[in-house]
Design an enzyme around this catalytic site. Structure first.
Site, mmCIF file in Angstrom:
data_model
loop_
_atom_site.group_PDB
_atom_site.id
_atom_site.type_symbol
_atom_site.label_atom_id
_atom_site.label_comp_id
_atom_site.label_asym_id
_atom_site.label_seq_id
_atom_site.Cartn_x
_atom_site.Cartn_y
_atom_site.Cartn_z
ATOM 1 N N TRP A 1 81.140 -6.479 -7.115
ATOM 2 C CA TRP A 1 80.732 -7.803 -7.574
ATOM 3 C C TRP A 1 80.793 -8.832 -6.456
ATOM 4 O O TRP A 1 79.948 -9.727 -6.381
ATOM 5 C CB TRP A 1 81.563 -8.230 -8.785
ATOM 6 C CG TRP A 1 81.347 -7.291 -9.926
ATOM 7 C CD1 TRP A 1 82.222 -6.392 -10.448
ATOM 8 C CD2 TRP A 1 80.110 -7.103 -10.647
ATOM 9 N NE1 TRP A 1 81.622 -5.668 -11.444
ATOM 10 C CE2 TRP A 1 80.337 -6.072 -11.593
ATOM 11 C CE3 TRP A 1 78.852 -7.694 -10.581
ATOM 12 C CZ2 TRP A 1 79.344 -5.635 -12.470
ATOM 13 C CZ3 TRP A 1 77.854 -7.259 -11.456
ATOM 14 C CH2 TRP A 1 78.111 -6.244 -12.380
ATOM 15 N N ASP B 1 85.394 -15.857 -8.996
ATOM 16 C CA ASP B 1 84.798 -15.160 -10.128
ATOM 17 C C ASP B 1 85.951 -14.499 -10.880
ATOM 18 O O ASP B 1 86.552 -13.540 -10.406
ATOM 19 C CB ASP B 1 83.798 -14.117 -9.613
ATOM 20 C CG ASP B 1 83.208 -13.268 -10.734
ATOM 21 O OD1 ASP B 1 83.576 -13.451 -11.911
ATOM 22 O OD2 ASP B 1 82.370 -12.389 -10.420
ATOM 23 N N LYS C 1 84.597 -10.108 -21.485
ATOM 24 C CA LYS C 1 85.779 -9.286 -21.231
ATOM 25 C C LYS C 1 86.953 -9.763 -22.096
ATOM 26 O O LYS C 1 87.450 -9.025 -22.928
ATOM 27 C CB LYS C 1 86.184 -9.358 -19.759
ATOM 28 C CG LYS C 1 85.039 -9.245 -18.774
ATOM 29 C CD LYS C 1 84.474 -7.853 -18.647
ATOM 30 C CE LYS C 1 83.494 -7.771 -17.486
ATOM 31 N NZ LYS C 1 82.952 -6.419 -17.319
#
Length: 367
Positions: A106, A176, A200
């Site tokens: 990511w 992030d 999540k």
């Protein structure tokens, strides 16, 4: 009518499990939301009924994360992936540099998008060691005049997580936190901007939370499209256009659930206990299970490991499905096994999985 009491052991990396009590409440309110005669999905986003939902969700997040008054909380769309572009578009000005700490797929994607907009560099990287660890804070390179420093707080694919964050002084620190926000207390004041996809720990997919310091907002580039300006959404309380109303409603209910079970301190304690069940099996397996992350960088959210042979690993993953454990396959890019133990995963699910791991090891002749 309540949902069935039997629930799958859902270890998917995202979208992840949601608390059963939240799903039951959404079910009860689905057709007639609090006497409106409409579903929350049918409410006008300009109505007072929806405005209450929207503002309560913002206030709950501020309360749980102890967000200081000099921050805005935004509800956006496009996932964390859109943030990979929005951040450099807004804050990477000509003549400035931005550093990216590389800890997994990511951060690689964030770096790749930012390259389109300006001068960026690797502030630190653990790629050479297959992203098995988080860089030490003193290994991170940045200068006081840089535009910002970006990191990914938890790495779902490789199973690593930051324990300590760098003190960047006047350099805006951007994180992030898609896969570990709300999993433990954090000091929001260390960051100029935090962003997270909801799917999540926060709620269903479709909502992206952005927590942004007001002085950073004032420094943003204005020569970009309206919808890609953070200021557009800040000035309009995230209601410039139609927001993902149902997702925000669900997010608000998840925040209420977190508060009811004791807040972030209680959540963090539970997450540590859940992860320990599985890491203990790995560590005492005499090499039958091989953890990917180094112990000091292990994630409490995503537990990644391999078995000591490809054949055993294949059989293991087949049996997990037979036993009702869903989502244990590792990410398609690296394979292996992964247990995602987000907030709403019950302790009993992790206990059942750890017991399965022990039995599988014994059944295959390893003590």
């Amino acid at each position: 009518m309540k949902l069935q009491t039997h629930r799958t052991y859902n270890f998917n990396a995202g979208p992840s499990a949601l608390p059963i009590s939240v799903l039951e409440k959404a079910q009860a309110e689905l057709i007639d939301f609090r006497g409106t005669g409409m579903s929350v999905m049918e409410l006008s986003h300009r109505s007072s009924a929806y405005e209450t939902v929207h503002n309560q969700a913002i206030n709950s997040l501020k309360e749980l994360l102890s967000i200081p008054d000099n921050y805005e909380v935004l509800f956006l769309q496009g996932g964390a992936s859109l943030q990979f572009s929005m951040i450099p578009m807004n804050f990477l000005r000509s003549g400035k540099k931005a550093g990216y700490v590389m800890t997994g797929s990511w951060s690689e994607k964030a770096f790749s998008e930012a390259k389109l907009f300006g001068d960026i560099y690797h502030a630190a990287s653990t790629k050479e060691s297959s992203y098995r660890s988080i860089p030490k804070v003193d290994e991170i390179e940045f200068n006081p005049d840089h535009a910002y420093l970006h990191l990914t707080s938890n790495n779902t694919i490789y199973g690593t997580q930051w324990n300590d964050f760098p003190d960047t002084g006047d350099v805006p620190l951007i994180a992030d936190m898609s896969s570990d926000i709300l999993s433990k207390p954090i000091d929001v004041s260390k960051f100029a901007l935090i962003y997270a996809g909801a799917q999540k720990n926060l709620g269903p997919s479709g909502v992206t939370v952005v927590i942004i310091r007001k002085d950073l907002l004032e420094q943003a580039n204005t020569n970009i499209p309206t919808m890609l300006k953070y200021s557009t959404h800040a000035k309009n309380n995230s209601l410039y256009n139609t927001p993902p109303t149902f997702g925000i409603y669900m997010l608000g209910e998840v925040l209420n659930w977190v508060r009811e079970i004791g807040g972030l301190t209680a959540i963090a304690e539970q997450n540590e206990k859940k992860a320990k069940l599985i890491y203990d099996v790995i560590d005492t397996s005499n090499g039958f299970y091989i953890g990917h992350a180094k112990p000091d960088s292990r994630s409490l959210m995503n537990i990644t490991f391999n078995l000591n042979s490809k054949e055993l690993e294949k059989n293991f993953l087949e049996q997990t499905k037979q036993e009702g454990f869903v989502g244990v396959n590792g990410h398609r890019s690296i394979g292996g096994c992964r247990v995602s133990a987000y907030n709403a995963i019950p302790f009993d699910a992790c206990k059942a999985f750890s017991e399965f791991m022990i039995h599988f090891q014994k059944d295959n002749g390893y003590n």
